[in-house]
Design an enzyme around this catalytic site. Structure first.
Site, PDB file in Angstrom:
ATOM      1  N   HIS A  11      10.166 -58.079  45.493  1.00  0.00           N
ATOM      2  CA  HIS A  11      10.604 -56.996  46.377  1.00  0.00           C
ATOM      3  C   HIS A  11      10.268 -57.287  47.837  1.00  0.00           C
ATOM      4  O   HIS A  11       9.435 -58.151  48.157  1.00  0.00           O
ATOM      5  CB  HIS A  11       9.950 -55.672  45.965  1.00  0.00           C
ATOM      6  CG  HIS A  11       8.450 -55.692  46.101  1.00  0.00           C
ATOM      7  ND1 HIS A  11       7.797 -55.515  47.302  1.00  0.00           N
ATOM      8  CD2 HIS A  11       7.476 -55.883  45.177  1.00  0.00           C
ATOM      9  CE1 HIS A  11       6.496 -55.582  47.121  1.00  0.00           C
ATOM     10  NE2 HIS A  11       6.264 -55.811  45.836  1.00  0.00           N
ATOM     11  N   GLU A  89       4.726 -54.245  38.319  1.00  0.00           N
ATOM     12  CA  GLU A  89       3.632 -55.076  38.811  1.00  0.00           C
ATOM     13  C   GLU A  89       2.432 -55.020  37.866  1.00  0.00           C
ATOM     14  O   GLU A  89       2.288 -54.074  37.073  1.00  0.00           O
ATOM     15  CB  GLU A  89       3.217 -54.592  40.212  1.00  0.00           C
ATOM     16  CG  GLU A  89       2.054 -55.343  40.856  1.00  0.00           C
ATOM     17  CD  GLU A  89       2.312 -56.826  41.056  1.00  0.00           C
ATOM     18  OE1 GLU A  89       2.478 -57.537  40.033  1.00  0.00           O
ATOM     19  OE2 GLU A  89       2.312 -57.278  42.218  1.00  0.00           O
TER      20      GLU A  89
END
Length: 264
Positions: A11, A89
């Site tokens: 990202h 994550e």
């Protein structure tokens, strides 16, 4: 045999990245202005490539990045973005929201390397690896269910066209895609991608470009950094079987021209 490419992207920058604070899973922050620009640059870099499938972590920083990439793409405007919690994550437990130096201090106090240390309440590297394995298994099964197994061809690591190249690394958006019929976009996170790449290289024995150093293969992925692998699957009695896998590039950031890169 079914062959397809996977482009794995981290990202864009968030304010927490800029301030060197851990986000993990519990802190779901949006992209910063720089991160939005990085996502647009990534989308422009990949705009002429066709994606057949697109997956993203369900955290908003990854979702925003994936949507920016697809919105810039001239072929993939109608593709569904699949949100998958398996791509989240790594969880950092009590360290989330704290400076990265705090995690290093915890690891030092425990006599461990920071990369291998799991703070209380956090995920171990093995747990993250298990999530990635589960994602891969679902991806493999989904691809063969939709596209089947075309006529037999050489597995990716056995073909001269996919055996790497001499000289400086190539740096074109479509590197490694010649003759590859299908392409999958996956947007995730820094710590997760390091675990994923290590699994692909060490456990699945991905072939690497000639001259690529291990220090680069296992280094931190920058915001909107890109990795690409080409995968071949064979039919087996127990489901899709890996015939070969080859790395095209790791942590590419050539698209980051206008924006300022942030740290991990």
């Amino acid at each position: 045999m079914l062959t397809f490419a996977v482009t794995l992207i981290r990202h864009g920058e968030t304010q927490y990245n800029k301030d060197k604070l851990l986000q993990g899973q519990g802190i779901d922050t949006p992209l910063s202005e720089v991160g939005l620009q990085q996502a647009q640059e990534a989308g422009q870099y990949l705009r002429e490539l066709r994606f057949h499938k697109a997956f993203s972590s369900n955290l908003q920083r990854a979702q925003q990045t994936a949507k920016a990439i697809l919105s810039n793409n001239i072929h993939s405007s109608g593709i569904e973005l699949v949100s998958d919690a398996l791509l989240r994550e790594r969880g950092f437990g009590i360290a989330e929201g704290r400076p990265k130096d705090a995690l290093k201090n915890m690891a030092n106090a425990a006599g461990m390397a920071c990369r291998d240390f799991t703070p209380p309440g956090g995920e171990t590297l093995d747990q993250v690896r298990t999530r990635f394995r589960k994602f891969l298994a679902g991806l493999f099964q989904g691809m063969v269910t939709e596209y089947g197994y075309p006529e037999p061809s050489a597995p990716v690591e056995a073909s001269a066209a996919t055996a790497g190249h001499d000289g400086p690394p190539l740096s074109l958006p479509d590197d490694g895609l010649a003759g590859v019929p299908l392409h999958v976009l996956v947007v995730s996170h820094g710590a997760y991608i390091r675990v994923a790449v290590r699994h692909l290289v060490e456990e699945l024995e991905s072939a690497l470009p000639l001259g690529l150093k291990a220090s680069h293969v296992f280094s931190a992925c920058p915001n909107t950094g890109m990795c690409r692998f080409v995968v071949s699957l064979l039919r087996s009695e127990t489901g899709p079987a890996l015939a070969g896998i080859r790395c095209i590039f790791i942590n590419r950031k050539d698209h980051l021209r206008a924006s300022k890169e942030s740290g991990e």
